[in-house]
Scaffold this motif. Structure first.
Motif, mmCIF file in Angstrom:
data_model
loop_
_atom_site.group_PDB
_atom_site.id
_atom_site.type_symbol
_atom_site.label_atom_id
_atom_site.label_comp_id
_atom_site.label_asym_id
_atom_site.label_seq_id
_atom_site.Cartn_x
_atom_site.Cartn_y
_atom_site.Cartn_z
ATOM 1 N N VAL A 59 0.848 -1.192 0.000
ATOM 2 C CA VAL A 59 0.000 0.000 0.000
ATOM 3 C C VAL A 59 0.887 1.246 0.000
ATOM 4 N N ARG A 60 0.567 2.185 -0.905
ATOM 5 C CA ARG A 60 1.323 3.432 -0.944
ATOM 6 C C ARG A 60 0.642 4.463 -0.044
ATOM 7 N N GLY A 61 1.239 4.693 1.111
ATOM 8 C CA GLY A 61 0.695 5.662 2.032
ATOM 9 C C GLY A 61 0.707 5.139 3.449
ATOM 10 N N GLY A 62 0.260 5.987 4.373
ATOM 11 C CA GLY A 62 0.292 5.596 5.777
ATOM 12 C C GLY A 62 1.719 5.407 6.253
ATOM 13 N N VAL A 63 1.963 4.286 6.963
ATOM 14 C CA VAL A 63 3.302 4.029 7.504
ATOM 15 C C VAL A 63 3.678 2.564 7.258
ATOM 16 N N PRO A 64 4.220 2.242 6.073
ATOM 17 C CA PRO A 64 4.720 0.887 5.856
ATOM 18 C C PRO A 64 5.914 0.590 6.777
ATOM 19 N N VAL A 65 5.975 -0.654 7.270
ATOM 20 C CA VAL A 65 7.106 -1.099 8.085
ATOM 21 C C VAL A 65 8.161 -1.692 7.158
ATOM 22 N N ILE A 66 9.337 -1.085 7.154
ATOM 23 C CA ILE A 66 10.434 -1.550 6.312
ATOM 24 C C ILE A 66 11.340 -2.460 7.146
ATOM 25 N N PHE A 67 11.423 -3.734 6.763
ATOM 26 C CA PHE A 67 12.234 -4.714 7.492
ATOM 27 C C PHE A 67 12.264 -5.995 6.673
ATOM 28 N N PRO A 68 13.377 -6.699 6.600
ATOM 29 C CA PRO A 68 14.702 -6.409 7.181
ATOM 30 C C PRO A 68 15.665 -5.773 6.189
ATOM 31 N N GLN A 69 15.140 -5.321 5.039
ATOM 32 C CA GLN A 69 15.999 -4.710 4.029
ATOM 33 C C GLN A 69 15.404 -3.386 3.588
ATOM 34 N N PHE A 70 16.256 -2.364 3.466
ATOM 35 C CA PHE A 70 15.805 -1.069 2.989
ATOM 36 C C PHE A 70 16.032 -0.977 1.488
ATOM 37 N N SER A 71 14.981 -0.617 0.762
ATOM 38 C CA SER A 71 15.041 -0.409 -0.673
ATOM 39 C C SER A 71 15.719 -1.606 -1.351
ATOM 40 N N GLY A 72 16.694 -1.332 -2.234
ATOM 41 C CA GLY A 72 17.398 -2.405 -2.930
ATOM 42 C C GLY A 72 18.739 -2.728 -2.316
ATOM 43 N N ARG A 73 18.933 -2.371 -1.051
ATOM 44 C CA ARG A 73 20.230 -2.582 -0.394
ATOM 45 C C ARG A 73 20.358 -4.015 0.131
ATOM 46 N N MET A 76 17.025 -9.244 -1.241
ATOM 47 C CA MET A 76 15.603 -9.548 -1.109
ATOM 48 C C MET A 76 14.730 -8.619 -1.927
ATOM 49 N N VAL A 77 13.417 -8.860 -1.842
ATOM 50 C CA VAL A 77 12.457 -7.962 -2.461
ATOM 51 C C VAL A 77 12.636 -6.566 -1.857
ATOM 52 N N ARG A 78 12.417 -5.548 -2.669
ATOM 53 C CA ARG A 78 12.607 -4.158 -2.248
ATOM 54 C C ARG A 78 11.862 -3.869 -0.951
ATOM 55 N N HIS A 79 12.551 -3.302 0.011
ATOM 56 C CA HIS A 79 12.002 -2.916 1.322
ATOM 57 C C HIS A 79 11.624 -4.105 2.210
ATOM 58 N N GLY A 80 12.019 -5.322 1.828
ATOM 59 C CA GLY A 80 11.809 -6.459 2.703
ATOM 60 C C GLY A 80 10.390 -6.998 2.694
ATOM 61 N N PHE A 81 10.149 -7.964 3.585
ATOM 62 C CA PHE A 81 8.883 -8.701 3.575
ATOM 63 C C PHE A 81 7.881 -8.261 4.633
ATOM 64 N N ALA A 82 8.274 -7.437 5.582
ATOM 65 C CA ALA A 82 7.367 -7.107 6.691
ATOM 66 C C ALA A 82 6.119 -6.383 6.223
ATOM 67 N N ARG A 83 6.248 -5.523 5.226
ATOM 68 C CA ARG A 83 5.118 -4.680 4.826
ATOM 69 C C ARG A 83 4.038 -5.443 4.061
ATOM 70 N N THR A 84 4.345 -6.667 3.626
ATOM 71 C CA THR A 84 3.326 -7.466 2.947
ATOM 72 C C THR A 84 2.982 -8.742 3.716
ATOM 73 N N SER A 85 3.592 -8.949 4.876
ATOM 74 C CA SER A 85 3.296 -10.122 5.688
ATOM 75 C C SER A 85 2.041 -9.890 6.528
ATOM 76 N N LEU A 86 1.393 -10.979 6.904
ATOM 77 C CA LEU A 86 0.231 -10.878 7.784
ATOM 78 C C LEU A 86 0.712 -10.859 9.228
ATOM 79 N N TRP A 87 0.353 -9.816 9.959
ATOM 80 C CA TRP A 87 0.706 -9.677 11.370
ATOM 81 C C TRP A 87 -0.485 -10.072 12.230
ATOM 82 N N GLU A 88 -0.206 -10.440 13.453
ATOM 83 C CA GLU A 88 -1.243 -10.824 14.408
ATOM 84 C C GLU A 88 -1.501 -9.673 15.373
ATOM 85 N N TRP A 89 -2.761 -9.341 15.546
ATOM 86 C CA TRP A 89 -3.125 -8.337 16.544
ATOM 87 C C TRP A 89 -3.223 -9.013 17.903
ATOM 88 N N LEU A 90 -2.608 -8.395 18.911
ATOM 89 C CA LEU A 90 -2.639 -8.912 20.270
ATOM 90 C C LEU A 90 -3.635 -8.078 21.076
#
Length: 264
Positions: A59-73, A76-90
């Motif tokens: 999603v473009r906007g809000g606050v994506p979580v960038i982890f564990p890779q920034f951009s193309g550095r 891995m896929v650009r900006h890592g996998f955290a922003r497209t992974s399913l997180w669990e609400w506690l």
């Protein structure tokens, strides 16, 4: 304080309302803060209307979580996998003294061959007086050291980026003009930062993160999920640890936070 689950454009989300009527809404996908509306009803974050919330693209906007890779550095896929992974609400964590939502992502080494590490991440999103605080924590749950980048890629609604200014990233209090496109990593900047624009006045404070990234693509950039002229409405000011990757020994923890305060 009030917490509710909801569907936003087909995407599951959790919304927290604070005691003054301010709200923050977070997608389970990516634990991405997608809206922060202050007590006066003003939306403080930018989200592109052309960017679907239910995937498959980030999603473009809000606050994506960038982890564990920034951009193309990295590989891995650009900006890592955290922003497209399913997180669990506690949910139990929402009932504390401070209105907050807590989300968790567990990652196993076999899930990502290019980053074979076991870890657990949590994102805590808290409504504080006249502000929003986001805290990303990483726990190395494996038996070997790991290294990562992390950032909170915050899209701030500014109204007109060309008439906006940012202080705190340049030395001696120099003002950063935003009249031209910018994509810059400012390393080892302790902050705080002051953003002033036609639509907002925010003071930004970070802890744990070492760097800041400032980004706006400008009018010449062609971005499929950004409407014509959309660039002018936002500025990304993200708390980051990129210049020197974070190193975590087995069993060790790290955390970084970014606070957005409405300036008076």
């Amino acid at each position: 304080m009030h917490v509710q689950t909801l569907m936003m454009e087909g995407a599951p989300a959790v919304q927290l309302q604070g005691p003054t009527g301010d709200t923050v809404t977070v997608l389970l996908r990516g634990a991405q803060v997608i809206s922060w509306v202050d007590a006066t009803g003003v939306e403080r974050l930018y989200r592109s209307p052309l960017s679907p919330l239910d995937g498959p693209q980030p999603v473009r906007g809000g606050v994506p979580v960038i982890f564990p890779q920034f951009s193309g550095r990295g590989p891995m896929v650009r900006h890592g996998f955290a922003r497209t992974s399913l997180w669990e609400w506690l949910p139990a964590d929402a009932a504390g003294a401070e209105p907050q939502l807590v989300f968790r992502m567990q990652h196993a080494a076999h899930e990502t061959p290019l980053w074979p590490h076991d870890c657990a991440c949590t994102l805590t999103v808290a409504l504080v007086p006249a502000g929003l605080r986001m805290t990303l924590a990483v726990h190395n749950t494996g038996n070997s050291p790991l290294s990562f980048h992390a950032a909170l890629h915050t899209y701030l609604e500014v109204g007109d980026v060309a008439r906006s200014t940012l202080t705190g990233v340049l030395p001696q209090g120099e003002v950063l003009s935003l009249a031209e496109p910018i994509d810059h990593l400012f390393e080892s900047v302790p902050g705080p930062f002051a953003l002033r624009s036609p639509a907002t006045a925010l003071d930004l404070v970070h802890e744990g993160f070492t760097d800041a990234v400032v980004w706006n693509p400008g009018p010449q950039a062609v971005i499929a999920d950004l409407p014509a002229g959309g660039y002018a409405r936002f500025l990304c000011v993200e708390a980051a640890s990129v210049g020197v990757p974070v190193q975590l020994a087995p069993g060790a923890h790290w955390q970084g936070s970014q606070c957005l305060f409405i300036a008076t």
